[in-house]
Design an enzyme around this catalytic site. Structure first.
Site, PDB file in Angstrom:
ATOM      1  N   ASP A 293       0.817  -1.209   0.000  1.00 39.17           N
ATOM      2  CA  ASP A 293       0.000   0.000   0.000  1.00 39.17           C
ATOM      3  C   ASP A 293       0.863   1.276   0.000  1.00 39.17           C
ATOM      4  O   ASP A 293       1.441   1.635   1.025  1.00 39.17           O
ATOM      5  CB  ASP A 293      -0.951   0.005   1.224  1.00 39.17           C
ATOM      6  CG  ASP A 293      -2.179   0.872   0.991  1.00 39.17           C
ATOM      7  OD1 ASP A 293      -2.350   1.365  -0.131  1.00 39.17           O
ATOM      8  OD2 ASP A 293      -2.972   1.039   1.947  1.00 39.17           O
ATOM      9  N   LYS A 342      -8.112  -1.325   3.495  1.00 31.24           N
ATOM     10  CA  LYS A 342      -7.454  -0.010   3.584  1.00 31.24           C
ATOM     11  C   LYS A 342      -7.383   0.438   5.039  1.00 31.24           C
ATOM     12  O   LYS A 342      -6.380   0.999   5.483  1.00 31.24           O
ATOM     13  CB  LYS A 342      -8.238   0.977   2.738  1.00 31.24           C
ATOM     14  CG  LYS A 342      -7.577   2.294   2.479  1.00 31.24           C
ATOM     15  CD  LYS A 342      -6.273   2.182   1.726  1.00 31.24           C
ATOM     16  CE  LYS A 342      -6.351   2.484   0.282  1.00 31.24           C
ATOM     17  NZ  LYS A 342      -5.071   2.477  -0.416  1.00 31.24           N
ATOM     18  N   LYS A 384      -8.215  14.564  -3.374  1.00 30.37           N
ATOM     19  CA  LYS A 384      -8.615  14.014  -2.066  1.00 30.37           C
ATOM     20  C   LYS A 384      -8.503  15.055  -0.964  1.00 30.37           C
ATOM     21  O   LYS A 384      -7.580  15.837  -0.932  1.00 30.37           O
ATOM     22  CB  LYS A 384      -7.711  12.816  -1.731  1.00 30.37           C
ATOM     23  CG  LYS A 384      -8.160  12.070  -0.490  1.00 30.37           C
ATOM     24  CD  LYS A 384      -7.327  10.841  -0.269  1.00 30.37           C
ATOM     25  CE  LYS A 384      -5.993  11.200   0.331  1.00 30.37           C
ATOM     26  NZ  LYS A 384      -5.238   9.998   0.713  1.00 30.37           N
ATOM     27  N   LYS A 450       2.595   1.844   3.444  1.00 28.79           N
ATOM     28  CA  LYS A 450       1.871   2.068   4.702  1.00 28.79           C
ATOM     29  C   LYS A 450       2.010   0.891   5.660  1.00 28.79           C
ATOM     30  O   LYS A 450       2.052   1.062   6.868  1.00 28.79           O
ATOM     31  CB  LYS A 450       0.371   2.217   4.420  1.00 28.79           C
ATOM     32  CG  LYS A 450      -0.050   3.488   3.743  1.00 28.79           C
ATOM     33  CD  LYS A 450      -1.511   3.695   4.036  1.00 28.79           C
ATOM     34  CE  LYS A 450      -2.427   3.995   2.904  1.00 28.79           C
ATOM     35  NZ  LYS A 450      -2.030   4.558   1.674  1.00 28.79           N
TER      36      LYS A 450
HETATM   37  P1  NAI Z   1      -8.027   3.222 -10.039  1.00 29.52           P
HETATM   38  O1  NAI Z   1      -9.285   2.584  -9.598  1.00 29.52           O
HETATM   39  O2  NAI Z   1      -8.091   4.473 -10.813  1.00 29.52           O
HETATM   40  O3  NAI Z   1      -7.159   2.202 -10.882  1.00 29.52           O
HETATM   41  C1  NAI Z   1      -7.182   0.846 -10.678  1.00 29.52           C
HETATM   42  C2  NAI Z   1      -7.166   0.158 -12.017  1.00 29.52           C
HETATM   43  O4  NAI Z   1      -7.049  -1.234 -11.810  1.00 29.52           O
HETATM   44  C3  NAI Z   1      -8.445   0.367 -12.799  1.00 29.52           C
HETATM   45  O5  NAI Z   1      -8.148   0.853 -14.091  1.00 29.52           O
HETATM   46  C4  NAI Z   1      -9.071  -1.013 -12.867  1.00 29.52           C
HETATM   47  O6  NAI Z   1      -9.787  -1.225 -14.043  1.00 29.52           O
HETATM   48  C5  NAI Z   1      -7.852  -1.892 -12.761  1.00 29.52           C
HETATM   49  N1  NAI Z   1      -8.038  -3.253 -12.267  1.00 29.52           N
HETATM   50  C6  NAI Z   1      -8.877  -3.715 -11.308  1.00 29.52           C
HETATM   51  N2  NAI Z   1      -8.702  -5.028 -11.112  1.00 29.52           N
HETATM   52  C7  NAI Z   1      -7.713  -5.407 -11.943  1.00 29.52           C
HETATM   53  C8  NAI Z   1      -7.082  -6.636 -12.189  1.00 29.52           C
HETATM   54  N3  NAI Z   1      -7.443  -7.727 -11.548  1.00 29.52           N
HETATM   55  N4  NAI Z   1      -6.097  -6.685 -13.114  1.00 29.52           N
HETATM   56  C9  NAI Z   1      -5.731  -5.571 -13.810  1.00 29.52           C
HETATM   57  N5  NAI Z   1      -6.312  -4.369 -13.601  1.00 29.52           N
HETATM   58  C10 NAI Z   1      -7.288  -4.297 -12.686  1.00 29.52           C
HETATM   59  O7  NAI Z   1      -7.173   3.429  -8.708  1.00 29.52           O
HETATM   60  P2  NAI Z   1      -5.863   4.301  -8.481  1.00 29.52           P
HETATM   61  O8  NAI Z   1      -6.247   5.607  -7.920  1.00 29.52           O
HETATM   62  O9  NAI Z   1      -5.027   4.239  -9.674  1.00 29.52           O
HETATM   63  O10 NAI Z   1      -5.188   3.481  -7.290  1.00 29.52           O
HETATM   64  C11 NAI Z   1      -4.703   2.195  -7.556  1.00 29.52           C
HETATM   65  C12 NAI Z   1      -4.464   1.446  -6.255  1.00 29.52           C
HETATM   66  O11 NAI Z   1      -3.450   2.097  -5.526  1.00 29.52           O
HETATM   67  C13 NAI Z   1      -5.683   1.345  -5.353  1.00 29.52           C
HETATM   68  O12 NAI Z   1      -5.736   0.080  -4.765  1.00 29.52           O
HETATM   69  C14 NAI Z   1      -5.382   2.363  -4.289  1.00 29.52           C
HETATM   70  O13 NAI Z   1      -5.992   2.067  -3.072  1.00 29.52           O
HETATM   71  C15 NAI Z   1      -3.889   2.239  -4.193  1.00 29.52           C
HETATM   72  N6  NAI Z   1      -3.291   3.419  -3.616  1.00 29.52           N
HETATM   73  C16 NAI Z   1      -3.427   4.633  -4.237  1.00 29.52           C
HETATM   74  C17 NAI Z   1      -2.840   5.749  -3.689  1.00 29.52           C
HETATM   75  C18 NAI Z   1      -2.935   7.099  -4.290  1.00 29.52           C
HETATM   76  O14 NAI Z   1      -2.532   8.050  -3.674  1.00 29.52           O
HETATM   77  N7  NAI Z   1      -3.443   7.238  -5.489  1.00 29.52           N
HETATM   78  C19 NAI Z   1      -2.063   5.653  -2.462  1.00 29.52           C
HETATM   79  C20 NAI Z   1      -2.046   4.348  -1.867  1.00 29.52           C
HETATM   80  C21 NAI Z   1      -2.596   3.286  -2.470  1.00 29.52           C
HETATM   81  C1  DG6 Z   2      -8.436   7.274   0.674  1.00 25.96           C
HETATM   82  O1  DG6 Z   2      -7.855   6.994   1.874  1.00 25.96           O
HETATM   83  C2  DG6 Z   2      -8.018   6.443  -0.473  1.00 25.96           C
HETATM   84  C3  DG6 Z   2      -6.727   5.762  -0.360  1.00 25.96           C
HETATM   85  O2  DG6 Z   2      -6.446   4.946  -1.455  1.00 25.96           O
HETATM   86  C4  DG6 Z   2      -5.639   6.729  -0.132  1.00 25.96           C
HETATM   87  O3  DG6 Z   2      -5.743   7.845  -0.944  1.00 25.96           O
HETATM   88  C5  DG6 Z   2      -4.326   6.178  -0.319  1.00 25.96           C
HETATM   89  O4  DG6 Z   2      -4.262   4.936   0.304  1.00 25.96           O
HETATM   90  C6  DG6 Z   2      -3.323   7.141   0.221  1.00 25.96           C
HETATM   91  O5  DG6 Z   2      -3.299   7.027   1.578  1.00 25.96           O
HETATM   92  P1  DG6 Z   2      -2.460   7.938   2.478  1.00 25.96           P
HETATM   93  O6  DG6 Z   2      -2.939   7.639   3.843  1.00 25.96           O
HETATM   94  O7  DG6 Z   2      -1.030   7.564   2.280  1.00 25.96           O
HETATM   95  O8  DG6 Z   2      -2.780   9.331   2.033  1.00 25.96           O
END
Ligand code: NAI
Ligand code: DG6
Length: 493
Positions: A293, A342, A384, A450
């Site tokens: 994460d 999460k 966010k 995290k």
């Molecule tokens: P998002 O939802 O925009 O992107 C995720 C992508 O994964 C989507 O395009 C979806 O279609 C695809 N997907 C889902 N299942 C799949 C699979 N089995 N195989 C291939 N692709 C698949 O989410 P985002 O914002 O890009 O975040 C991605 C991940 O990173 C999430 O789990 C989020 O919680 C985690 N994360 C994001 C942070 C951030 O600051 N953006 C920080 C910490 C973690």
């Molecule tokens: C809201 O908590 C959505 C999450 O996916 C966070 O944005 C992401 O895990 C980032 O978390 P943090 O606590 O490092 O800002």
């Protein structure tokens, strides 16, 4: 410290340094012994051509990473209502961070600190030299994905259209049981088959990428999955679950494929992909793992804030962390089974800080009241909002409350961290300490996660400062620079 390098025609050049580690070992009765342990740290100096394979290529993080690197590579500028913008790597520890490497004596007396960019301590990849590919359950090309994500300015996305539209995600391993039902409308690009068949298909994709590159890294940046229970305790449990076609999360299938192909697998989401059976498989097959994460915003700040508060002797007594976001990640997390993953990863980040101070936190079960709340508010998109309240007990039982309010583009904070873990994960896979490679877990990547996985589950560092110092000191030791002991005793401070 010996700063030598060897050079043979048939072997890659190696940066080799002897480093004397110093630590103090305590006995149960409080007696202690100062230890000096000499290590040889070797780093292959040749930087490989790297293929980065993103699971979730078409998501907000995936598409933003690809567009960001293309903008860098082609030096694309773009316009918004505030003016003309140029690409930067702000938020990346490797690309923008510096570290104090020593001092310089000034001609007229006195000293001055000397700093070096983190990326220049050892040979590291240039992010724009990577080939980025990957999988997504949606077959939209990356131009469409960038438009859908609403992260980057339209002018930039339009300028990158010809490159972005050529990048189409490969078919993905998918198990809808493990992500939110509200994701079903984007599913049109999935691999069909049994667990074994799907693993083989992913392995074939990885092998294809290997043909074009000298090294490959797989990074999960797909939807947060729910925690898998019961856990897969042994390799046999894991292999049986695969063979019997038990319903497994897609992340386990990707991870097993990466392990079998001996490529580094990084987990950017909170789910517990690294079950004991998966870790054991990685150990057996020479696989490499890092997770879990991305620690990008609220949690990163919390592990810095707790360094400050507890480090200053204040007793943090409650932390309430609320945030709302409106991107697809928030939509997926609005289903409780995904939110719980999460919540677990966001909640454990103070464990070592509490453990480390028995004066503030005697073992009486009264630790910190710590809660994490996430709400999905579509209107705010990727921007966010995180609101945190830190209440600490101060002198004579007074209370000090600090509230923070952070607004940020979630993916613009996450992408530089993704780049960092790839740059350093690739570097660490070229290093050996006393002839032994790191692994199966690259614990030194904890700074970016995290809920860090380590090779010693009982020893996890969450503190922002300690995590940073650990990486920086490893890089210094490996490059022949003495890690700073910060006493300044030689300089009449
Ligand atoms: P998002 O939802 O925009 O992107 C995720 C992508 O994964 C989507 O395009 C979806 O279609 C695809 N997907 C889902 N299942 C799949 C699979 N089995 N195989 C291939 N692709 C698949 O989410 P985002 O914002 O890009 O975040 C991605 C991940 O990173 C999430 O789990 C989020 O919680 C985690 N994360 C994001 C942070 C951030 O600051 N953006 C920080 C910490 C973690
Ligand atoms: C809201 O908590 C959505 C999450 O996916 C966070 O944005 C992401 O895990 C980032 O978390 P943090 O606590 O490092 O800002």
């Amino acid at each position: 410290m010996d700063n030598s390098s060897s050079d043979h025609d048939s072997q890659p050049e190696v940066v080799s340094n002897i480093f004397t580690e110093r630590f103090t070992e305590f006995n149960d009765d409080g007696t202690f012994k100062n230890e000096l342990v000499e290590h040889t740290i070797e780093t292959e100096a040749t930087v490989p051509k790297l293929g980065l394979m993103l699971v979730g290529l078409g998501g907000n993080n995936g598409s933003t990473l690809v567009a960001g690197l293309l903008a860098h590579k082609n030096q694309v500028t773009w316009e918004s209502k505030t003016g003309v913008h140029t690409p930067n790597y702000y938020g990346s520890f490797t690309q923008c961070g510096t570290t104090k490497v020593g001092i310089k004596k000034l001609p007229k007396g006195g000293i001055k600190d000397v700093y070096k960019p983190v990326k220049d301590l050892l040979p590291t990849i240039n992010p724009t030299d990577m080939e980025v590919t990957g999988w997504d359950i949606s077959k939209d090309n990356l131009f469409e994905a960038c438009k859908r994500s609403h992260v980057l300015e339209p002018d930039l996305v339009n300028k990158l259209e010809s490159d972005l539209s050529q990048i189409v995600p490969m078919k993905a391993a998918f198990n809808p049981e493990y992500i939110a039902a509200n994701q079903s409308d984007r599913v049109d690009n999935i691999l069909e088959g049994t667990n074994e068949e799907v693993i083989e298909l992913i392995r074939a994709d990885i092998r294809n990428c290997k043909e074009r590159n000298e090294k490959v890294i797989v990074l999960w940046t797909a939807n947060t999955e729910m925690y898998l229970l019961p856990e897969l305790e042994t390799i046999e449990d894991l292999e049986k679950a695969i063979k019997d076609n038990v319903s497994l999360p897609a992340s386990v299938l990707y991870c097993v494929a990466a392990i079998k192909e001996q490529v580094l697998y990084l987990n950017g989401s909170p789910q517990n992909t690294f079950h004991p059976g998966v870790l054991a498989l990685a150990e057996k097959e020479g696989g490499l793992l890092g997770g879990n994460d991305f620690k990008s915003g609220q949690t990163r700040f919390k592990t810095a804030m707790s360094d400050f508060l507890i480090g200053a002797g204040l007793r943090i007594s409650s932390i309430v962390s609320y945030n709302h976001l409106g991107n697809n990640d928030g939509k997926n997390l609005s289903e409780d089974k995904c939110f719980q993953s999460k919540k677990i990863s966001k909640s454990g980040c103070l464990d070592d800080a509490i453990e480390g101070n028995e004066i503030l936190y005697p073992r009486d079960g009264k630790d910190i009241d710590h809660d994490v709340i996430i709400r999905y508010i579509p209107f705010v998109g990727d921007s966010k909002r995180a609101l945190d309240e830190y209440s600490s007990k101060i002198f004579m039982d007074g209370v000090n409350t600090i509230s923070t309010y952070n607004i940020c583009e979630d993916s613009l904070l996450a992408v530089p961290i993704m780049i960092d873990m790839v740059v350093l994960g690739e570097l660490f896979s070229r290093m050996k300490v006393d002839g032994k490679a790191f692994g199966p877990v690259l614990s030194y990547l904890s700074f970016f996660f995290k809920a860090p996985s380590t090779n010693h589950p009982e020893y996890v560092i969450n503190s922002f400062n300690r995590q940073r110092e650990t990486i920086v000191n490893l890089l210094k030791a490996a490059s022949g620079i003495t890690p700073d002991d910060a006493t300044l005793l030689s300089f009449n401070y």
